[in-house]
Design an enzyme around this catalytic site. Structure first.
Site, PDB file in Angstrom:
ATOM      1  N   THR A 131      -4.606   4.655   3.274  1.00 10.23           N
ATOM      2  CA  THR A 131      -4.165   5.988   2.886  1.00 10.23           C
ATOM      3  C   THR A 131      -5.260   6.682   2.082  1.00 10.23           C
ATOM      4  O   THR A 131      -5.503   7.876   2.231  1.00 10.23           O
ATOM      5  CB  THR A 131      -2.885   5.900   2.044  1.00 10.23           C
ATOM      6  OG1 THR A 131      -1.922   5.119   2.748  1.00 10.23           O
ATOM      7  CG2 THR A 131      -2.318   7.277   1.771  1.00 10.23           C
ATOM      8  N   ASP A 150      -5.060  -3.703  -5.547  1.00 15.83           N
ATOM      9  CA  ASP A 150      -5.661  -3.866  -4.220  1.00 15.83           C
ATOM     10  C   ASP A 150      -7.168  -4.093  -4.305  1.00 15.83           C
ATOM     11  O   ASP A 150      -7.730  -4.911  -3.562  1.00 15.83           O
ATOM     12  CB  ASP A 150      -5.349  -2.648  -3.338  1.00 15.83           C
ATOM     13  CG  ASP A 150      -5.804  -1.325  -3.964  1.00 15.83           C
ATOM     14  OD1 ASP A 150      -5.884  -1.227  -5.204  1.00 15.83           O
ATOM     15  OD2 ASP A 150      -6.075  -0.375  -3.197  1.00 15.83           O
ATOM     16  N   GLY A 186       0.824  -1.197   0.000  1.00 15.11           N
ATOM     17  CA  GLY A 186       0.000   0.000   0.000  1.00 15.11           C
ATOM     18  C   GLY A 186       0.860   1.248   0.000  1.00 15.11           C
ATOM     19  O   GLY A 186       2.091   1.175   0.058  1.00 15.11           O
ATOM     20  N   ASN A 187       0.225   2.396  -0.046  1.00 15.30           N
ATOM     21  CA  ASN A 187       0.969   3.651  -0.099  1.00 15.30           C
ATOM     22  C   ASN A 187       1.681   3.979   1.209  1.00 15.30           C
ATOM     23  O   ASN A 187       2.701   4.659   1.204  1.00 15.30           O
ATOM     24  CB  ASN A 187       0.019   4.798  -0.461  1.00 15.30           C
ATOM     25  CG  ASN A 187      -0.423   4.741  -1.905  1.00 15.30           C
ATOM     26  OD1 ASN A 187       0.361   4.924  -2.814  1.00 15.30           O
ATOM     27  ND2 ASN A 187      -1.707   4.458  -2.113  1.00 15.30           N
ATOM     28  N   ASP A 227     -12.273  -0.279   1.809  1.00 13.10           N
ATOM     29  CA  ASP A 227     -10.903  -0.452   2.286  1.00 13.10           C
ATOM     30  C   ASP A 227     -10.416   0.902   2.782  1.00 13.10           C
ATOM     31  O   ASP A 227     -10.280   1.857   2.008  1.00 13.10           O
ATOM     32  CB  ASP A 227     -10.012  -0.967   1.145  1.00 13.10           C
ATOM     33  CG  ASP A 227      -8.619  -1.368   1.624  1.00 13.10           C
ATOM     34  OD1 ASP A 227      -8.240  -0.999   2.753  1.00 13.10           O
ATOM     35  OD2 ASP A 227      -7.901  -2.034   0.871  1.00 13.10           O
ATOM     36  N   GLY A 254      -7.076  -0.936  -9.723  1.00 12.47           N
ATOM     37  CA  GLY A 254      -5.928  -1.181  -8.867  1.00 12.47           C
ATOM     38  C   GLY A 254      -5.862  -2.615  -8.380  1.00 12.47           C
ATOM     39  O   GLY A 254      -6.902  -3.252  -8.131  1.00 12.47           O
ATOM     40  N   ASN A 277       1.775   1.374   4.108  1.00  9.20           N
ATOM     41  CA  ASN A 277       2.281   0.142   4.705  1.00  9.20           C
ATOM     42  C   ASN A 277       2.336  -1.000   3.707  1.00  9.20           C
ATOM     43  O   ASN A 277       1.568  -1.028   2.735  1.00  9.20           O
ATOM     44  CB  ASN A 277       1.395  -0.291   5.892  1.00  9.20           C
ATOM     45  CG  ASN A 277       1.502   0.650   7.072  1.00  9.20           C
ATOM     46  OD1 ASN A 277       2.582   0.877   7.590  1.00  9.20           O
ATOM     47  ND2 ASN A 277       0.372   1.190   7.493  1.00  9.20           N
TER      48      ASN A 277
END
Length: 254
Positions: A130, A107, A8-9, A127, A105, A11
């Site tokens: 960020t 994710d 992720g951006n 979700d 994306g 973590n």
């Protein structure tokens, strides 16, 4: 054992599976300036800590393109395996009905795949990281689209940075919506405000679907937000890691 990595951006979430059993999870900070060796040392430390060095498969999803090559090399250095990367050409079993499926994306794909496997469609998936994302899947299991907006932590950081008197705060639910001091007022805006936004989107999504949907919430701030929603929600902490396992299995079946 399978090493699953969701980038992720803010973590990077790591998970290790032994068969169908999720042995452990952990988090690293996302840093595009770190080298292959630096990430290799962190991944090795994580695996050593959990006595999970016998990795024979790996999969990565990432919303940070600059880190994909770095992490692929780091994983290969530590485990000796070349990880599968979620992207075009990878089998997911998810029909995507947005204007340009290539824009979706990784994710969102991974979360949708896991939610379809675990819960009954139609589905609404939020979700909270960020960014805050919402995904809608119809009763036929097709990904229709959704929303992307600013994440809770991102909003709080911007508020504290751009104002002279408002502090950085930990994100926790206030006792009531009407804040009687600056910190509780900020918490109300962040937590209850985001929960109210999700409730509003659920109403609109269900109206467009023409039926009720199961609501799944994930992400680092998902639990505290979902607890303050008026709609019934399920908080699923490891949704994306589970989605990576499902996609890996789809692409390695003999």
């Amino acid at each position: 054992m399978l090493l699953a990595i969701d980038v992720g951006n803010t973590n990077i979430v790591l998970g290790v599976y032994d068969g169908d059993n999720l042995l452990c999870t952990g988090r690293l900070s996302t840093n595009i300036n770190e080298t292959d060796e630096e990430y290799a040392m962190k991944i090795h430390s994580f695996l050593s800590l959990h006595k999970a060095l016998s990795i024979d498969g790996a999969i990565i999803s990432s919303v940070v393109p600059a880190l994909i090559g770095t992490l692929k090399r780091a994983v290969k250095f530590v485990t000796g395996v070349v990880p599968l990367v979620v992207g075009p050409g990878v089998k997911t079993g998810l029909p995507i009905k947005i204007d340009d499926p290539a824009q979706l994306g990784a994710d969102l794909v991974v979360g949708a795949v896991a939610a379809k496997e675990k819960y009954e469609c139609p589905l609404i998936i939020f979700d909270l990281g960020t960014a805050t994302t919402g995904s809608v899947i119809n009763r036929n299991g097709e990904f229709l689209g959704g929303i992307i907006t600013t994440g809770v932590g991102t909003s709080i950081n911007a508020l504290a940075t751009k104002t002279a008197l408002l502090p950085q705060i930990d994100i926790a639910a206030p006792k009531k919506a009407i804040g009687t001091n600056s910190i509780d007022s900020m918490r109300s805006g962040a937590v209850i405000g985001t929960a109210a936004m999700l409730d509003g989107f659920i109403d609109r999504f269900e109206e467009e679907l023409g039926e009720k949907a199961n609501i799944v919430v994930t992400g680092g701030l998902g639990r505290v937000i979902s607890q303050n929603c008026k709609h019934k929600t399920v908080y699923d902490r490891n949704l994306l890691i589970e989605g990576l396992k499902i996609i890996y299995d789809k692409n390695t079946e003999v």
